[in-house]
Design a protein around this motif. Sequence first.
Motif, PDB file in Angstrom:
ATOM      1  N   ASP A 130       0.501  -1.103  -0.147  1.00 61.29           N
ATOM      2  CA  ASP A 130       0.226  -0.435  -0.001  1.00 61.29           C
ATOM      3  C   ASP A 130       1.076   1.206  -0.461  1.00 61.29           C
ATOM      4  O   ASP A 130       1.754   1.371   0.672  1.00 61.29           O
ATOM      5  CB  ASP A 130      -0.903   0.192   1.378  1.00 61.29           C
ATOM      6  CG  ASP A 130      -1.701   1.014   1.619  1.00 61.29           C
ATOM      7  OD1 ASP A 130      -2.323   1.835   0.098  1.00 61.29           O
ATOM      8  OD2 ASP A 130      -2.120   1.740   2.699  1.00 61.29           O
ATOM      9  N   TYR A 131       0.895   2.255  -0.992  1.00 67.33           N
ATOM     10  CA  TYR A 131       1.489   3.536  -0.867  1.00 67.33           C
ATOM     11  C   TYR A 131       0.931   4.463  -1.592  1.00 67.33           C
ATOM     12  O   TYR A 131      -0.078   4.308  -2.279  1.00 67.33           O
ATOM     13  CB  TYR A 131       2.703   3.113  -1.442  1.00 67.33           C
ATOM     14  CG  TYR A 131       2.831   2.970  -3.099  1.00 67.33           C
ATOM     15  CD1 TYR A 131       2.949   3.444  -4.102  1.00 67.33           C
ATOM     16  CD2 TYR A 131       2.898   1.199  -4.026  1.00 67.33           C
ATOM     17  CE1 TYR A 131       3.157   3.737  -5.964  1.00 67.33           C
ATOM     18  CE2 TYR A 131       3.097   1.188  -4.773  1.00 67.33           C
ATOM     19  CZ  TYR A 131       2.770   2.311  -5.829  1.00 67.33           C
ATOM     20  OH  TYR A 131       3.029   1.739  -6.855  1.00 67.33           O
ATOM     21  N   SER A 132       1.201   5.767  -1.293  1.00 63.12           N
ATOM     22  CA  SER A 132       0.476   6.364  -2.239  1.00 63.12           C
ATOM     23  C   SER A 132       0.804   7.266  -3.408  1.00 63.12           C
ATOM     24  O   SER A 132       1.898   6.641  -4.057  1.00 63.12           O
ATOM     25  CB  SER A 132       0.067   7.736  -0.838  1.00 63.12           C
ATOM     26  OG  SER A 132       1.684   8.515  -0.621  1.00 63.12           O
ATOM     27  N   TYR A 140       2.911   8.095   1.736  1.00 64.76           N
ATOM     28  CA  TYR A 140       2.778   7.202   2.394  1.00 64.76           C
ATOM     29  C   TYR A 140       3.759   5.585   2.041  1.00 64.76           C
ATOM     30  O   TYR A 140       2.494   4.980   0.567  1.00 64.76           O
ATOM     31  CB  TYR A 140       1.779   6.891   3.541  1.00 64.76           C
ATOM     32  CG  TYR A 140       0.549   6.253   3.030  1.00 64.76           C
ATOM     33  CD1 TYR A 140       0.545   5.180   2.733  1.00 64.76           C
ATOM     34  CD2 TYR A 140      -0.062   7.428   2.631  1.00 64.76           C
ATOM     35  CE1 TYR A 140      -0.732   4.353   1.745  1.00 64.76           C
ATOM     36  CE2 TYR A 140      -1.437   6.723   1.792  1.00 64.76           C
ATOM     37  CZ  TYR A 140      -1.856   5.642   1.289  1.00 64.76           C
ATOM     38  OH  TYR A 140      -2.460   5.039   0.747  1.00 64.76           O
ATOM     39  N   ILE A 141       4.073   4.191   2.582  1.00 64.24           N
ATOM     40  CA  ILE A 141       4.317   2.756   1.989  1.00 64.24           C
ATOM     41  C   ILE A 141       4.304   2.064   3.362  1.00 64.24           C
ATOM     42  O   ILE A 141       4.750   1.742   4.500  1.00 64.24           O
ATOM     43  CB  ILE A 141       5.875   3.267   1.122  1.00 64.24           C
ATOM     44  CG1 ILE A 141       6.114   3.701   0.778  1.00 64.24           C
ATOM     45  CG2 ILE A 141       6.046   1.744   1.001  1.00 64.24           C
ATOM     46  CD1 ILE A 141       7.645   3.885   0.402  1.00 64.24           C
ATOM     47  N   ASN A 142       3.098   1.978   2.729  1.00 64.64           N
ATOM     48  CA  ASN A 142       2.755   0.783   4.008  1.00 64.64           C
ATOM     49  C   ASN A 142       2.085   1.758   5.231  1.00 64.64           C
ATOM     50  O   ASN A 142       1.278   2.734   5.584  1.00 64.64           O
ATOM     51  CB  ASN A 142       3.591  -0.549   4.414  1.00 64.64           C
ATOM     52  CG  ASN A 142       3.444  -1.783   3.492  1.00 64.64           C
ATOM     53  OD1 ASN A 142       2.275  -1.325   2.374  1.00 64.64           O
ATOM     54  ND2 ASN A 142       4.332  -2.541   3.492  1.00 64.64           N
ATOM     55  N   THR A 152       6.664   7.914  -6.264  1.00 68.05           N
ATOM     56  CA  THR A 152       7.042   6.881  -5.667  1.00 68.05           C
ATOM     57  C   THR A 152       7.020   5.413  -6.345  1.00 68.05           C
ATOM     58  O   THR A 152       5.417   5.641  -6.542  1.00 68.05           O
ATOM     59  CB  THR A 152       6.980   6.345  -4.234  1.00 68.05           C
ATOM     60  OG1 THR A 152       7.354   5.757  -3.932  1.00 68.05           O
ATOM     61  CG2 THR A 152       5.632   6.734  -4.015  1.00 68.05           C
ATOM     62  N   TYR A 161      11.752   1.665   1.296  1.00 70.82           N
ATOM     63  CA  TYR A 161      11.238   0.633   1.877  1.00 70.82           C
ATOM     64  C   TYR A 161      12.580  -0.826   2.227  1.00 70.82           C
ATOM     65  O   TYR A 161      12.341  -0.835   1.195  1.00 70.82           O
ATOM     66  CB  TYR A 161       9.715   0.039   1.210  1.00 70.82           C
ATOM     67  CG  TYR A 161       8.492  -0.557   1.797  1.00 70.82           C
ATOM     68  CD1 TYR A 161       8.160  -0.001   3.424  1.00 70.82           C
ATOM     69  CD2 TYR A 161       8.792  -2.045   2.075  1.00 70.82           C
ATOM     70  CE1 TYR A 161       7.072  -0.984   4.189  1.00 70.82           C
ATOM     71  CE2 TYR A 161       8.354  -3.225   3.182  1.00 70.82           C
ATOM     72  CZ  TYR A 161       7.467  -2.191   3.359  1.00 70.82           C
ATOM     73  OH  TYR A 161       6.583  -2.860   4.301  1.00 70.82           O
ATOM     74  N   GLY A 207       6.312   2.362  -4.578  1.00 74.52           N
ATOM     75  CA  GLY A 207       6.259   1.451  -3.246  1.00 74.52           C
ATOM     76  C   GLY A 207       7.234   1.200  -2.682  1.00 74.52           C
ATOM     77  O   GLY A 207       7.235   0.601  -1.573  1.00 74.52           O
TER      78      GLY A 207
END
Length: 625
Positions: free
Chosen positions: A93-95, A595-597, A112, A132, A114
């Motif tokens: 999950d990432y924006s 955000y990532i996770n 990004t 990440y 992810g």
Amino acid sequence: MKFRTCLTIALLALTALAAAWAAAAVFHVGENRKEKTSLLKTFTSRDEIVAFISAKIKSAENDPLIVKLIGSFRATVKTFAEAAIVFAAKALDYSTTNIQVEGVDEADIVKTDGRLIYAASSNGLISIVEAYPPEGMRVLSKISIDGQVIGLFIGEDRLIALVEEAVKITAPSESEREAIIAPLPTYFPWRTSVRVFDVSMPEKPVSVGEVTLEGRYVSSRMIDNYVYVVLTYLIPVWTENLTVLPKWAVNEGWREISPPNIYYSDSIEAPSSYTLIAAIDILDVKRSTVKSVLTGYASRIYMSRSNLYVTFPVLDRSLGGWGRTEVYRIAVNGLDIECKAKGEIQGEVLNQFSMDEHNGYFRAATTTFLYEPSSGTKMESNLYILNADNLEVVGKIEGLAPGERIYAARFMGDRCYLVTFKKVDPLFTIDVSDPSNPRVLGALKIPGYSDYLHPYDEDYLVGIGKEAVPAEEGDFAWYQGLKISLFNVSNVESPEEVAKIVIGDRGTDSPVLFDHHALLFDRGRSLLVIPILEAKIFEEDYPGEKPPWAYGRPIFQGAYVFHVSPKDGIKLIGRISHMENSGVDPMYEVKRALYINETLYTVSDGKIKANNLADLSAVSEVSLW
């Protein structure tokens, strides 16, 4: 002496174009308020272009209104001429970038996938960061770019950098001066390049191609493997019997745009610029297409999956100013670009969110500025619905909110939301379900205004702008701190502000107010993150009652993290700053958040910080310098 004269001419041309850009001078002129039917054509030769422009200029020189505008332009050029010239593995999950149309990506300074973060700094560096997992965040590589990085795209193991640069003028040496037997060529101050890198090995990015175009960047989009770029190329010499065609290059192989690829309309009176539309295959830049429209200065664009709409301000003779907008629809499909239709509406378009394509119709919200010698400028707002196929108006609302201009707009399916402002903020809800009969359903008047509207869901809307207090001195208001509002629009006839929060005093600012890419919003997480420079008015600066016009002093810059929901309203969760001392250092101003996770990343020119989304506790950070 000949060399100095030629160099002076070149410098004047350079400053003229810079002045034209700064003043946003537009020489695209319409004849009158009556709509004209004008089929789009293309040229067959360079001579035909020269003859067309020369004939239009001869006619324009006898028109007092156009001469008046040209005179103002030349005065501006003179003023500027007298000045000095400054030359992977996907996370769960990432924006992603905050965009307008699903499936139509928009360039931004941070991207990004992810796992990696690609960040463009103002110093010309693009950093590729393994983000990440956050505990091991590190810089994998850096790409040094000559010029200003406007934005980035990523896809198919490709990093695409949009770069704008000023063309430098290099004076010949003493020995070379004697060899000059002709005037120096015209130099253009701006070029825009699309540079493509293979980042399949992010530790070692490899340049795989570049497309360069003469002209000033307007906007861009990416659909699948194709990047579309829109630029304005000002015609450098306002004289007859002379024209210069725009040039572009693939991997430094320069060529002119061929006349059959240049569209025009007989209705244009004083052609001043070419609008360039480029389509580039990111997997093979040699597969590129460039088309152009000979017209005025391109101001705004909107793009769906199949159409690109470009707007041009037009002079309205009855108003004595730039009172109308021409809209061109350009069909796009991969590398195929074709100008299909031209239409016209009253007023000026604010930004891309003032436009929309829906179910075969193009919708646009505008503000008309009425110039009256006795009373000055009067404003009113309008909404137009056009058949997308031929761009003919089928429905409209005119004369909305007299005396106010549009500050924000958002189309959401069968509804349109408009914010106008002068002393209070009317939020209008408009039904556009029937294209032939749009109707104002309701309005909410509250202090302040919104510069940007973002859908929360079908029934709620987030507004970001400024608080305001009415002025005692006249019919206007003093804006104050930054305001975030949550509007309930489920009852379209009676919209309601159900929550709001105000940050700081007058002088508080955020890039979200002029660049929607700076906003991070995720409804599933009830998450809203905004970079904010907070200003505060101290009592010692203004003893007694604080005047509404007073500016505060900067006290904080960073990302403000909010929880937003219809149930809980708007709550500040915390703040994240990159500053390393008590002052505000531009290098460490937070510009973006993603955000990532379960990790929130904030990005400035100087660093990337990772914080736990649950409690905003620090996880790691990495320097980008």
